[in-house]
Design a protein around this motif. Structure first.
Motif, PDB file in Angstrom:
ATOM      1  N   GLU A 247      59.022  22.979  -4.516  1.00  0.00           N
ATOM      2  CA  GLU A 247      57.835  23.839  -4.571  1.00  0.00           C
ATOM      3  C   GLU A 247      57.027  23.673  -3.284  1.00  0.00           C
ATOM      4  N   ASP A 248      56.492  24.772  -2.795  1.00  0.00           N
ATOM      5  CA  ASP A 248      55.677  24.725  -1.584  1.00  0.00           C
ATOM      6  C   ASP A 248      54.269  24.236  -1.895  1.00  0.00           C
ATOM      7  N   GLU A 249      53.734  23.438  -0.987  1.00  0.00           N
ATOM      8  CA  GLU A 249      52.341  23.022  -1.041  1.00  0.00           C
ATOM      9  C   GLU A 249      51.528  23.961  -0.155  1.00  0.00           C
ATOM     10  N   VAL A 250      50.239  23.931  -0.304  1.00  0.00           N
ATOM     11  CA  VAL A 250      49.353  24.795   0.486  1.00  0.00           C
ATOM     12  C   VAL A 250      49.111  24.149   1.851  1.00  0.00           C
ATOM     13  N   LEU A 251      49.202  24.974   2.879  1.00  0.00           N
ATOM     14  CA  LEU A 251      48.929  24.508   4.244  1.00  0.00           C
ATOM     15  C   LEU A 251      47.513  24.901   4.650  1.00  0.00           C
ATOM     16  N   ASP A 252      46.884  24.075   5.439  1.00  0.00           N
ATOM     17  CA  ASP A 252      45.543  24.336   5.951  1.00  0.00           C
ATOM     18  C   ASP A 252      45.629  25.434   7.016  1.00  0.00           C
ATOM     19  N   PRO A 253      44.924  26.555   6.824  1.00  0.00           N
ATOM     20  CA  PRO A 253      44.984  27.661   7.794  1.00  0.00           C
ATOM     21  C   PRO A 253      44.569  27.251   9.212  1.00  0.00           C
TER      22      PRO A 253
ATOM     23  N   VAL B  68      71.461  20.823  20.713  1.00  0.00           N
ATOM     24  CA  VAL B  68      70.701  19.589  20.875  1.00  0.00           C
ATOM     25  C   VAL B  68      69.219  19.939  20.964  1.00  0.00           C
ATOM     26  N   MET B  69      68.429  19.270  20.133  1.00  0.00           N
ATOM     27  CA  MET B  69      66.968  19.424  20.189  1.00  0.00           C
ATOM     28  C   MET B  69      66.451  18.466  21.246  1.00  0.00           C
ATOM     29  N   SER B  70      65.838  19.019  22.281  1.00  0.00           N
ATOM     30  CA  SER B  70      65.285  18.182  23.349  1.00  0.00           C
ATOM     31  C   SER B  70      64.126  17.355  22.814  1.00  0.00           C
ATOM     32  N   PRO B  71      64.023  16.106  23.237  1.00  0.00           N
ATOM     33  CA  PRO B  71      62.889  15.286  22.791  1.00  0.00           C
ATOM     34  C   PRO B  71      61.604  15.717  23.495  1.00  0.00           C
ATOM     35  N   HIS B  72      60.494  15.478  22.823  1.00  0.00           N
ATOM     36  CA  HIS B  72      59.165  15.754  23.384  1.00  0.00           C
ATOM     37  C   HIS B  72      58.302  14.507  23.186  1.00  0.00           C
ATOM     38  N   PRO B  73      58.637  13.416  23.898  1.00  0.00           N
ATOM     39  CA  PRO B  73      57.990  12.124  23.654  1.00  0.00           C
ATOM     40  C   PRO B  73      56.495  12.092  23.972  1.00  0.00           C
ATOM     41  N   ASP B  74      56.017  13.011  24.788  1.00  0.00           N
ATOM     42  CA  ASP B  74      54.599  13.019  25.146  1.00  0.00           C
ATOM     43  C   ASP B  74      53.746  13.800  24.138  1.00  0.00           C
ATOM     44  N   LEU B  75      54.394  14.437  23.175  1.00  0.00           N
ATOM     45  CA  LEU B  75      53.681  15.228  22.176  1.00  0.00           C
ATOM     46  C   LEU B  75      53.060  14.301  21.130  1.00  0.00           C
ATOM     47  N   LYS B  76      51.781  14.492  20.856  1.00  0.00           N
ATOM     48  CA  LYS B  76      51.106  13.689  19.830  1.00  0.00           C
ATOM     49  C   LYS B  76      51.662  14.071  18.456  1.00  0.00           C
ATOM     50  N   GLU B  77      51.751  13.083  17.569  1.00  0.00           N
ATOM     51  CA  GLU B  77      52.270  13.338  16.223  1.00  0.00           C
ATOM     52  C   GLU B  77      51.435  14.396  15.498  1.00  0.00           C
ATOM     53  N   GLU B  78      50.139  14.337  15.645  1.00  0.00           N
ATOM     54  CA  GLU B  78      49.241  15.311  15.006  1.00  0.00           C
ATOM     55  C   GLU B  78      49.556  16.735  15.478  1.00  0.00           C
ATOM     56  N   ASP B  79      49.824  16.893  16.775  1.00  0.00           N
ATOM     57  CA  ASP B  79      50.151  18.213  17.315  1.00  0.00           C
ATOM     58  C   ASP B  79      51.519  18.675  16.827  1.00  0.00           C
ATOM     59  N   ALA B  80      52.474  17.762  16.779  1.00  0.00           N
ATOM     60  CA  ALA B  80      53.810  18.114  16.281  1.00  0.00           C
ATOM     61  C   ALA B  80      53.726  18.563  14.825  1.00  0.00           C
ATOM     62  N   LYS B  81      52.906  17.896  14.032  1.00  0.00           N
ATOM     63  CA  LYS B  81      52.736  18.283  12.626  1.00  0.00           C
ATOM     64  C   LYS B  81      52.106  19.668  12.516  1.00  0.00           C
ATOM     65  N   ALA B  82      51.159  19.966  13.387  1.00  0.00           N
ATOM     66  CA  ALA B  82      50.537  21.294  13.389  1.00  0.00           C
ATOM     67  C   ALA B  82      51.567  22.366  13.745  1.00  0.00           C
ATOM     68  N   MET B  83      52.404  22.074  14.716  1.00  0.00           N
ATOM     69  CA  MET B  83      53.442  23.029  15.126  1.00  0.00           C
ATOM     70  C   MET B  83      54.428  23.270  13.986  1.00  0.00           C
ATOM     71  N   VAL B  84      54.839  22.211  13.328  1.00  0.00           N
ATOM     72  CA  VAL B  84      55.766  22.320  12.203  1.00  0.00           C
ATOM     73  C   VAL B  84      55.103  23.083  11.061  1.00  0.00           C
ATOM     74  N   SER B  85      53.826  22.840  10.822  1.00  0.00           N
ATOM     75  CA  SER B  85      53.109  23.569   9.766  1.00  0.00           C
ATOM     76  C   SER B  85      53.115  25.061  10.058  1.00  0.00           C
ATOM     77  N   TYR B  86      52.904  25.414  11.300  1.00  0.00           N
ATOM     78  CA  TYR B  86      52.974  26.838  11.661  1.00  0.00           C
ATOM     79  C   TYR B  86      54.369  27.401  11.390  1.00  0.00           C
ATOM     80  N   ILE B  87      55.407  26.678  11.804  1.00  0.00           N
ATOM     81  CA  ILE B  87      56.783  27.151  11.609  1.00  0.00           C
ATOM     82  C   ILE B  87      57.068  27.335  10.119  1.00  0.00           C
ATOM     83  N   LEU B  88      56.696  26.363   9.300  1.00  0.00           N
ATOM     84  CA  LEU B  88      56.960  26.464   7.864  1.00  0.00           C
ATOM     85  C   LEU B  88      56.139  27.574   7.207  1.00  0.00           C
ATOM     86  N   SER B  89      55.027  27.956   7.821  1.00  0.00           N
ATOM     87  CA  SER B  89      54.211  29.040   7.277  1.00  0.00           C
ATOM     88  C   SER B  89      54.868  30.410   7.463  1.00  0.00           C
ATOM     89  N   LEU B  90      55.964  30.467   8.209  1.00  0.00           N
ATOM     90  CA  LEU B  90      56.624  31.744   8.504  1.00  0.00           C
ATOM     91  C   LEU B  90      57.605  32.179   7.417  1.00  0.00           C
TER      92      LEU B  90
END
Length: 133
Positions: free
Chosen positions: A40-46, A109-131
């Motif tokens: 089941e999907d949870e609600v994402l923060d807009p 191959v998924m290129s690594p993005h080691p300089d990306l903050k975890e909080e920002d990566a989570k926001a990006m993933v949240s956007y992708i899952l919202s699609l």
């Protein structure tokens, strides 16, 4: 003339049958490619979704991903179809964005993005899952 009409109808029937088989086969391949995970999907923060959309727009994601069709990597919409919107998957995918890797979608191959903050990566993933469609 009658024989030509019968031949045409038989040919049309054969082509229609082949086209239907091709469509069924294509759907099965698409389902196997996506391999949706039950849940089941949870609600994402807009606000987080909007932040993720902006971060993706300014990232290198478009080099390998498109929103609605495969490129070098899977389409964002295919990723959204695979994973339920749950915190555990947001965390998992955010770590995948940061560390990179291979195997989840075949050989790309998924290129690594080691300089990306975890909080920002989570926001990006949240956007992708919202699609999800």
């Amino acid at each position: 003339m009658k024989r030509n009409l019968i031949f045409f109808l038989l040919l049309l029937a054969a082509c229609t049958e082949k086209a239907a088989e091709s469509i069924d086969s294509s759907d099965e391949k698409e389902q196997a490619y996506i391999r949706a995970i039950e849940g089941e999907d949870e609600v994402l923060d807009p606000e987080i979704i909007k932040k993720g959309e902006v971060l993706i727009a300014y990232s290198d994601c478009a080099t390998c991903h498109k929103s609605d069709k495969r490129a070098k990597g899977p389409a964002f919409q295919d990723i959204a179809k695979r994973y339920p919107i749950k915190e555990v998957y947001v965390d998992l995918l955010a770590r995948k964005v940061i560390s990179g890797g291979t195997g989840s979608w075949g050989s790309p191959v998924m290129s690594p993005h080691p300089d990306l903050k975890e909080e920002d990566a989570k926001a990006m993933v949240s956007y992708i899952l919202s699609l999800k469609e």
